[in-house]
Design a protein around this motif. Structure first.
Motif, PDB file in Angstrom:
ATOM      1  N   LEU A 114      52.632  16.439  50.194  1.00 37.63           N
ATOM      2  CA  LEU A 114      52.943  17.474  51.175  1.00 37.63           C
ATOM      3  C   LEU A 114      51.774  18.438  51.216  1.00 37.63           C
ATOM      4  CD1 LEU A 114      55.295  18.657  53.019  1.00 37.63           C
ATOM      5  CD2 LEU A 114      55.660  20.278  51.141  1.00 37.63           C
ATOM      6  N   PHE A 115      51.213  18.622  52.401  1.00 34.17           N
ATOM      7  CA  PHE A 115      50.111  19.567  52.575  1.00 34.17           C
ATOM      8  C   PHE A 115      50.658  20.946  52.953  1.00 34.17           C
ATOM      9  CE2 PHE A 115      46.108  16.848  53.671  1.00 34.17           C
ATOM     10  CZ  PHE A 115      45.865  16.695  52.314  1.00 34.17           C
ATOM     11  N   ILE A 116      49.989  21.971  52.449  1.00 34.11           N
ATOM     12  CA  ILE A 116      50.321  23.359  52.749  1.00 34.11           C
ATOM     13  C   ILE A 116      49.131  23.971  53.476  1.00 34.11           C
ATOM     14  CG2 ILE A 116      51.044  25.581  51.786  1.00 34.11           C
ATOM     15  CD1 ILE A 116      51.765  23.956  49.197  1.00 34.11           C
TER      16      ILE A 116
ATOM     17  N   LEU B 225      57.889  28.403  51.341  1.00 30.86           N
ATOM     18  CA  LEU B 225      58.453  27.335  52.161  1.00 30.86           C
ATOM     19  C   LEU B 225      58.244  25.979  51.489  1.00 30.86           C
ATOM     20  CD1 LEU B 225      59.676  26.207  54.778  1.00 30.86           C
ATOM     21  CD2 LEU B 225      57.370  26.258  55.757  1.00 30.86           C
ATOM     22  N   ALA B 226      57.033  25.741  50.975  1.00 27.80           N
ATOM     23  CA  ALA B 226      56.754  24.476  50.302  1.00 27.80           C
ATOM     24  C   ALA B 226      57.661  24.286  49.092  1.00 27.80           C
ATOM     25  CB  ALA B 226      55.287  24.429  49.880  1.00 27.80           C
ATOM     26  N   ALA B 227      57.925  25.367  48.378  1.00 24.77           N
ATOM     27  CA  ALA B 227      58.818  25.283  47.217  1.00 24.77           C
ATOM     28  C   ALA B 227      60.233  24.911  47.646  1.00 24.77           C
ATOM     29  CB  ALA B 227      58.823  26.614  46.464  1.00 24.77           C
TER      30      ALA B 227
ATOM     31  N   VAL C 175      43.583  21.511  60.127  1.00 23.86           N
ATOM     32  CA  VAL C 175      44.521  20.898  61.070  1.00 23.86           C
ATOM     33  C   VAL C 175      45.822  21.682  61.154  1.00 23.86           C
ATOM     34  CG1 VAL C 175      45.874  18.842  61.605  1.00 23.86           C
ATOM     35  CG2 VAL C 175      43.519  18.604  60.788  1.00 23.86           C
ATOM     36  N   LEU C 176      46.454  21.956  60.017  1.00 16.86           N
ATOM     37  CA  LEU C 176      47.713  22.717  60.043  1.00 16.86           C
ATOM     38  C   LEU C 176      47.490  24.109  60.621  1.00 16.86           C
ATOM     39  CD1 LEU C 176      49.207  21.715  56.564  1.00 16.86           C
ATOM     40  CD2 LEU C 176      50.079  21.062  58.814  1.00 16.86           C
ATOM     41  N   LEU C 177      46.391  24.721  60.259  1.00 14.13           N
ATOM     42  CA  LEU C 177      46.089  26.068  60.757  1.00 14.13           C
ATOM     43  C   LEU C 177      46.000  26.064  62.278  1.00 14.13           C
ATOM     44  CD1 LEU C 177      45.388  28.898  59.501  1.00 14.13           C
ATOM     45  CD2 LEU C 177      42.993  28.286  59.855  1.00 14.13           C
ATOM     46  N   GLU C 178      45.285  25.092  62.825  1.00 11.89           N
ATOM     47  CA  GLU C 178      45.104  25.042  64.273  1.00 11.89           C
ATOM     48  C   GLU C 178      46.379  24.616  64.995  1.00 11.89           C
ATOM     49  OE1 GLU C 178      41.693  22.588  64.963  1.00 11.89           O
ATOM     50  OE2 GLU C 178      40.292  24.090  64.218  1.00 11.89           O
ATOM     51  N   GLN C 179      47.242  23.841  64.311  1.00 10.89           N
ATOM     52  CA  GLN C 179      48.516  23.457  64.895  1.00 10.89           C
ATOM     53  C   GLN C 179      49.579  24.538  64.700  1.00 10.89           C
ATOM     54  OE1 GLN C 179      49.438  20.560  66.543  1.00 10.89           O
ATOM     55  NE2 GLN C 179      47.315  19.891  66.585  1.00 10.89           N
ATOM     56  N   ASN C 180      49.223  25.590  63.973  1.00  9.41           N
ATOM     57  CA  ASN C 180      50.139  26.701  63.706  1.00  9.41           C
ATOM     58  C   ASN C 180      51.389  26.227  62.970  1.00  9.41           C
ATOM     59  OD1 ASN C 180      50.702  29.458  63.788  1.00  9.41           O
ATOM     60  ND2 ASN C 180      52.019  29.236  65.581  1.00  9.41           N
ATOM     61  N   LEU C 181      51.171  25.345  61.982  1.00  9.63           N
ATOM     62  CA  LEU C 181      52.270  24.808  61.191  1.00  9.63           C
ATOM     63  C   LEU C 181      52.017  25.072  59.711  1.00  9.63           C
ATOM     64  CD1 LEU C 181      52.827  21.372  62.951  1.00  9.63           C
ATOM     65  CD2 LEU C 181      54.267  23.412  63.124  1.00  9.63           C
ATOM     66  N   PRO C 182      53.052  25.428  58.962  1.00  6.17           N
ATOM     67  CA  PRO C 182      52.858  25.778  57.552  1.00  6.17           C
ATOM     68  C   PRO C 182      52.718  24.581  56.630  1.00  6.17           C
ATOM     69  CG  PRO C 182      55.155  26.088  58.161  1.00  6.17           C
ATOM     70  CD  PRO C 182      54.427  25.729  59.421  1.00  6.17           C
ATOM     71  N   VAL C 183      53.302  23.433  56.995  1.00 10.46           N
ATOM     72  CA  VAL C 183      53.261  22.259  56.130  1.00 10.46           C
ATOM     73  C   VAL C 183      53.109  21.001  56.973  1.00 10.46           C
ATOM     74  CG1 VAL C 183      54.644  23.247  54.254  1.00 10.46           C
ATOM     75  CG2 VAL C 183      55.786  22.049  56.134  1.00 10.46           C
ATOM     76  N   GLY C 184      52.648  19.941  56.327  1.00 13.42           N
ATOM     77  CA  GLY C 184      52.544  18.641  56.969  1.00 13.42           C
ATOM     78  C   GLY C 184      52.708  17.546  55.935  1.00 13.42           C
ATOM     79  N   VAL C 185      53.158  16.390  56.379  1.00 11.52           N
ATOM     80  CA  VAL C 185      53.385  15.258  55.488  1.00 11.52           C
ATOM     81  C   VAL C 185      52.184  14.318  55.570  1.00 11.52           C
ATOM     82  CG1 VAL C 185      54.893  13.314  54.942  1.00 11.52           C
ATOM     83  CG2 VAL C 185      55.872  15.464  55.781  1.00 11.52           C
ATOM     84  N   VAL C 186      51.612  14.022  54.418  1.00  9.77           N
ATOM     85  CA  VAL C 186      50.401  13.204  54.363  1.00  9.77           C
ATOM     86  C   VAL C 186      50.767  11.731  54.541  1.00  9.77           C
ATOM     87  CG1 VAL C 186      48.447  12.511  52.918  1.00  9.77           C
ATOM     88  CG2 VAL C 186      49.252  14.881  52.886  1.00  9.77           C
ATOM     89  N   THR C 187      49.960  11.026  55.341  1.00 10.49           N
ATOM     90  CA  THR C 187      50.187   9.600  55.584  1.00 10.49           C
ATOM     91  C   THR C 187      49.382   8.729  54.627  1.00 10.49           C
ATOM     92  OG1 THR C 187      48.423   9.641  57.263  1.00 10.49           O
ATOM     93  CG2 THR C 187      50.699   9.949  58.016  1.00 10.49           C
TER      94      THR C 187
END
Length: 583
Positions: A545-547, A569-571, A370-382
């Motif tokens: 936090l997903f990476i 970035l995650a750090a 999901v993050l890869l296809e959205q071109n985003l480095p991190v995401g917040v898990v729900t």
């Protein structure tokens, strides 16, 4: 004067475009369009803005961008006609030192690739760590991606161009992902401890597992923590607050792996916090709460088919009956613990007092695309999906493959095949619901014998417990029906029943805030995979936090990967979270 983000934010659009002219190969239109989005709050924001321009470009523009790149070790490289940036990158990977055999293989792959896709093969040859892939790794990646579908390969080529641009921007602005570099190097070092010579397998309490624990403990101490290995094998690093009576925030993940797994599953969530604590310690800065980094000893269930042994001990939910479970070699869990120098009687003492724990946060690679296809480095898990797992033993009747009529067979494997398809059918088409048969065996099978026995696993997951339970009920009913008409007996052994776990809204908002400070888009997403965080939710509020992970989001696989920049970035997000956290 060296180039800075401030200069890029304040110069005119033409100067901005010229300064970034070498970032995207022969494609100044990308920085030209990105200039309108200034100012950028961070280098991370600039990177994403440039990539967003590419994502919103027309198909012809995207194809032109890909075709602007040279072949690896191709004619342009041999003739010295590459851009300065491409020349340095290919040299970093040693492509200017190929043997005649390697040149021939790359020429063969380039020709086949161009014929299949109509554009050159693109790879960020500096690799996920930025130190350069080996020629062998490049050739292996080339051959693997040649099998992709054209639409998927075009998307991957654009992602690789984004990674190339990221590395070039780092060089241009003199930016070093210090946290990320440390994490990637340590992940590589830990991967040397393996039960298998040809891949990474680190099962619970094996010699490789114990070596990994010892190394993690050493790094924790070097970062300024006290470090101990508890009675279940968890490595616990503690960065104490000045106030001894303060409560504790816990972070961490697991360090065991699946068989032939990847370097970052679990371990990223241990190594990133260690890097952050090392930074705080070098600054002489203490937090207003105790911080524990726990490297959980077991989450995957490889050796004893029992997941979350490490985190269940911390929550006070360790099942002592598991001590009598035996592995494939007949060694009980109790014996394995004792052989590793642990006292099973001390396990209950690991449990934390919930009144003294503020929260648990876990960083983890996404293990999905999901993050890869959205071109985003991190995401917040729900939330973390609930899971129901079983082992299923089927008992039919073995018979001669040549003399047993088809309508008189009690074929256990045929029943298993039908069950596999029933699982696939029932779990398809419903958002968030997945069903998997990951183990499928015909014990002592022979080419000329009707299978009399079969063994298979069943794993059904969903973000909503009601959806999962309904699917489980339907699948179990279908198993009964299939085995009934096929005259095959079955025995079902429950392995795991885990409820879905929601992340705490307040903790999620703190992660959101840290991401927004960097000027990055927010994405919230559920986790289909189980994590120690869902067990820790029994003790306290939790968040994740997903990476982003590359190679299509693959995990539990040697191809599992992330970049040093994403780890960095995650750090920094975790550091901001900790500095802003006040209980």
């Amino acid at each position: 004067m060296s180039l800075t983000l401030d200069i890029l934010n304040t110069c005119d659009a033409q100067a901005f475009t010229e300064a970034l002219g070498g970032i995207y190969e022969h494609s100044p239109w990308i920085p030209m369009r990105a200039a309108a989005n200034r100012p950028f709050r961070s280098l991370d924001g600039l990177k994403l803005a440039l990539q967003a321009v590419v994502a919103s470009a027309s198909d012809d523009e995207k194809l032109g961008l890909i075709r602007a790149h040279p072949e690896l070790a191709g004619k342009a490289a041999i003739a010295g006609e590459l851009t300065r940036e491409s020349t340095g990158e290919q040299a970093k990977a040693g492509l200017n030192q190929c043997s005649p055999e390697e040149y021939a293989r790359l020429h063969e792959l380039n020709a086949a690739y161009n014929q299949r896709f109509g554009f050159p093969f693109i790879l960020a040859v500096k690799g996920p760590e930025g130190n350069g892939l080996t020629r062998q790794q490049i050739i292996a990646t080339f051959a693997r991606r040649l099998k992709n579908r054209p639409v998927d390969e075009m998307a991957e080529a654009l992602r690789q161009i984004g990674r190339i641009a990221e590395l070039r921007l780092n060089d241009l602005l003199g930016a070093t992902p210090a946290f990320g570099n440390a994490v990637m190097a340590q992940a590589r070092a830990l991967a040397a401890h393996s039960d298998d010579a040809d891949g990474l397998t680190c099962a619970y309490l094996t010699p490789a597992h114990r070596q990994t624990a010892a190394q993690i403990a050493q790094w924790m101490r070097e970062a300024g923590m006290t470090a101990t290995i508890d009675a279940v094998g968890n490595v616990v690093g503690r960065y104490a607050a000045d106030d001894a009576s303060a409560k504790t925030l816990i972070t961490g993940s697991h360090y065991d792996t699946v068989r032939n797994g990847g370097r970052y599953d679990g371990r990223a969530g241990i190594l990133i916090p260690i890097a952050v604590v090392g930074h705080l310690n070098r600054q002489g800065r203490r937090l207003p709460f105790h911080l524990e980094v726990i490297a959980f000893a077991e989450e995957e269930g490889v050796r004893y088919r029992s997941t979350f042994l490490g985190s269940s001990a911390v929550t006070g939910g360790f099942d002592s009956s598991l001590l009598e479970h035996v592995d494939a070699d007949g060694i009980s869990l109790r014996q394995a613990l004792q052989a590793a120098g642990h006292d099973p009687a001390q396990i209950p003492g690991i449990a934390r007092d919930p009144n003294q724990v503020l929260a648990f946060v876990e960083l983890h690679i996404e293990q999905g695309p999901v993050l890869l296809e959205q071109n985003l480095p991190v995401g917040v898990v729900t939330s973390i999906a609930g899971s129901s797992r079983y082992m299923l033993e089927l008992a039919g009747s073995a018979g001669h493959a040549g003399t047993t009529p088809m309508d008189m067979r009690r074929d256990a494997a045929a029943a298993a095949a039908e069950i596999v398809l029933a699982v696939e059918k029932r779990c398809s088409g419903i958002a968030g619901l997945v069903g998997t048969v990951g183990i499928l065996q015909v014990p002592n099978g022979s080419v000329n014998v009707v299978p009399g026995a079969c063994r298979l696993s069943l794993d059904i997951r969903a973000a909503e417990d009601e959806v999962r339970k309904a699917a489980v009920a339907d699948v179990l009913a279908e198993i009964k029906t299939i085995c009934g008409w096929r005259q095959v007996e079955y025995a079902l052994e429950p392995i795991l029943e885990a409820a879905a776990s929601a992340c705490a809204p307040g903790l999620m908002r703190r992660f959101d805030a840290a991401i927004e400070k960097l000027g990055l888009p927010l994405l919230r997403l559920p986790s289909g995979a189980g994590h120690d965080a869902m067990k820790m939710a029994e003790l306290c509020d939790m968040a994740m936090l997903f990476i982003r992970c590359g190679n299509g989001g693959v995990s539990h696989n040697p191809l599992e990967t992330m970049t040093g920049d994403d780890a960095d970035l995650a750090a920094r997000i975790l550091l901001d979270f900790l500095l802003d956290f006040h209980g």
